[in-house]
Design an enzyme around this catalytic site. Structure first.
Site, PDB file in Angstrom:
ATOM      1  N   ARG A  81      26.037   5.675   8.832  1.00 56.14           N
ATOM      2  CA  ARG A  81      27.114   5.262   9.726  1.00 56.14           C
ATOM      3  C   ARG A  81      26.600   5.072  11.148  1.00 56.14           C
ATOM      4  NH1 ARG A  81      32.344   8.971   9.638  1.00 56.14           N
ATOM      5  NH2 ARG A  81      31.025  10.291  10.939  1.00 56.14           N
ATOM      6  N   LYS A 183      31.475   4.440  15.313  1.00 50.57           N
ATOM      7  CA  LYS A 183      31.672   5.668  16.096  1.00 50.57           C
ATOM      8  C   LYS A 183      31.077   5.510  17.490  1.00 50.57           C
ATOM      9  CE  LYS A 183      32.144  10.499  14.785  1.00 50.57           C
ATOM     10  NZ  LYS A 183      33.581  10.529  14.457  1.00 50.57           N
ATOM     11  N   GLU A 219      45.098   5.539  11.813  1.00 48.56           N
ATOM     12  CA  GLU A 219      44.540   6.904  11.871  1.00 48.56           C
ATOM     13  C   GLU A 219      44.908   7.529  13.205  1.00 48.56           C
ATOM     14  OE1 GLU A 219      40.290   7.399  12.267  1.00 48.56           O
ATOM     15  OE2 GLU A 219      40.004   5.316  12.819  1.00 48.56           O
TER      16      GLU A 219
HETATM   17  C1  LIG Z   1      34.464  10.849  13.409  1.00 45.74           C
HETATM   18  C2  LIG Z   1      35.813  10.259  13.193  1.00 45.74           C
HETATM   19  C3  LIG Z   1      36.592  10.574  12.062  1.00 45.74           C
HETATM   20  C4  LIG Z   1      36.188  11.612  11.045  1.00 45.74           C
HETATM   21  O1  LIG Z   1      35.025  11.288  10.348  1.00 45.74           O
HETATM   22  P1  LIG Z   1      34.236  12.397   9.517  1.00 45.74           P
HETATM   23  O2  LIG Z   1      33.027  11.674   9.054  1.00 45.74           O
HETATM   24  O3  LIG Z   1      35.106  12.811   8.391  1.00 45.74           O
HETATM   25  O4  LIG Z   1      33.965  13.516  10.448  1.00 45.74           O
HETATM   26  C5  LIG Z   1      37.801   9.924  11.905  1.00 45.74           C
HETATM   27  N1  LIG Z   1      38.261   9.032  12.809  1.00 45.74           N
HETATM   28  C6  LIG Z   1      37.553   8.730  13.916  1.00 45.74           C
HETATM   29  C7  LIG Z   1      38.116   7.748  14.885  1.00 45.74           C
HETATM   30  C8  LIG Z   1      36.317   9.319  14.138  1.00 45.74           C
HETATM   31  O5  LIG Z   1      35.621   9.012  15.239  1.00 45.74           O
END
Ligand SMILES: *Cc1c(COP(=O)(O)O)cnc(C)c1O
Length: 340
Positions: A81, A183, A219
């Site tokens: 990722r 991210k 989300e």
């Molecule tokens: C990091 C993140 C998550 C959660 O991801 P994990 O890999 O499960 O920790 C969900 N939404 C956003 C916007 C994120 O930045």
């Protein structure tokens, strides 16, 4: 020797550990990387990260298992990722095998900070990558730094799990064809106002909708969402602008392969909210945190699981995934990286 820390009372804050990992990118190549005790970063005043926010990060954890091993949960997924994120931000990806190796090195160097099994605490691992050389015209940096630090964090649910309340905000998180699926630090910078505003109004988090039509659930600022239907299907919203949570993808697998439930990724219209019996946020920090209520501009949607406890299916998902992470339940092939 495990450090003398009051593990049961740790919060989610920075505590300095002994070592962090650093590698620099210059003249088109990553150097060999090293561990250092220096927790500070010295940057040029015009570093691309400072002027144009060219930075991204990851988050994962190291756990002490029931039989006293130290493991990481699917670090290869974080490596992949971060590499996807780096490409979207015109940064050189840190090689994925080296990412996993660096996670292992930094956890090994800080083993005494991995909290004991049963304390509920874990060692949080924060890899990040940023443009470090001076730029003033808008363009990607040519030099980068990749770092990983660790910090012990407390149990997310101190004093028991309490369902939270979300609101549907008038702010958007991610533009169509933008950066919502990676991210990037910038996604968080622009979410700060919305989260402070939500807290000021008495809500725990924002439930963002798709910004093109504002009709579909996406989300929160830092966690994906799962729902449970009245006939026990696990549903998660499908969209190109949602960050692909590793916890969510793991939970969908657990639902299907460990609990024998149907698990579906599909669009979730806002009007469907009142049809679900359970709702929860998922991410590395909390694994799952139950949502009791969503407020949509004055309209309250209360999930039948209520404001006191985790829903029944949410609880099963939580117990199974944390069981896998802590070594109590057999993990699918490749999910646990044993470090010590
Ligand atoms: C990091 C993140 C998550 C959660 O991801 P994990 O890999 O499960 O920790 C969900 N939404 C956003 C916007 C994120 O930045």
């Amino acid at each position: 020797m495990t450090k003398d820390i009051d593990w049961g009372n740790l919060g989610f804050g920075y505590i300095k550990t002994d070592y962090r990992y650093v590698s620099n990118y210059k003249d088109g190549a990553w150097d060999n990387g090293t561990l250092t005790t220096d927790e500070t970063v010295t940057l040029h005043e015009s570093a691309c990260v400072l002027q144009y926010a060219q930075t991204c990060f990851e988050g994962l954890k190291a756990y002490r298992t029931e039989d006293n091993r130290v493991v990481c949960f699917r670090p290869n997924m974080n490596a992949k990722r971060m590499s996807d994120t780096a490409k979207r931000l015109e940064m050189p990806p840190f090689p994925e095998d080296r990412f996993v190796d660096a996670v292992e090195k930094v956890v090994k160097a800080n083993l005494d900070f991995v909290p004991p099994y049963g304390s509920g605490a874990t060692l949080y691992i924060r890899p990040y990558l940023f443009g470090s050389n001076a730029v003033i015209g808008v363009k990607p940096a040519t030099e980068y730094q990749f770092r990983i630090f660790t910090t012990p964090v407390g149990p997310y649910f101190k004093g028991g799990v309490k369902p939270i309340t979300l609101r549907i905000p008038d702010f958007d998180r991610a533009a169509p064809r933008g950066t919502g699926h990676v991210k990037a630090g910038l996604n968080y910078a622009m979410s700060l106002h919305a989260i402070v505003d939500a807290h000021n109004q008495g809500y725990n988090e924002n439930m963002y909708l798709d910004s093109a039509t504002r009709t579909k659930v996406e989300e929160t600022g830092g966690a994906n969402i799962i729902f449970v239907t009245k006939d026990n299907k696990v549903v998660t919203p499908k969209s190109d602008t949602i960050l692909p949570s590793i916890t969510r993808r793991s939970l969908m697998y657990v639902a299907e392969h460990y609990l024998g439930l149907e698990a579906v990724e599909r669009e979730v219209p806002v009007e469907e909210l009142k049809e679900f019996k359970e709702c929860a946020l998922c991410g590395t920090a909390a694994v799952l945190s139950p949502v009791g209520k969503v407020v949509d501009h004055g309209e309250e949607i209360l999930f039948p699981s209520g404001m006191e406890n985790m829903g029944e299916i949410t609880k099963k998902l939580y117990d199974t995934l944390t069981g896998i992470q802590m070594g109590r339940i057999e993990a699918p092939e490749g999910w646990l990286k044993v470090i010590a």
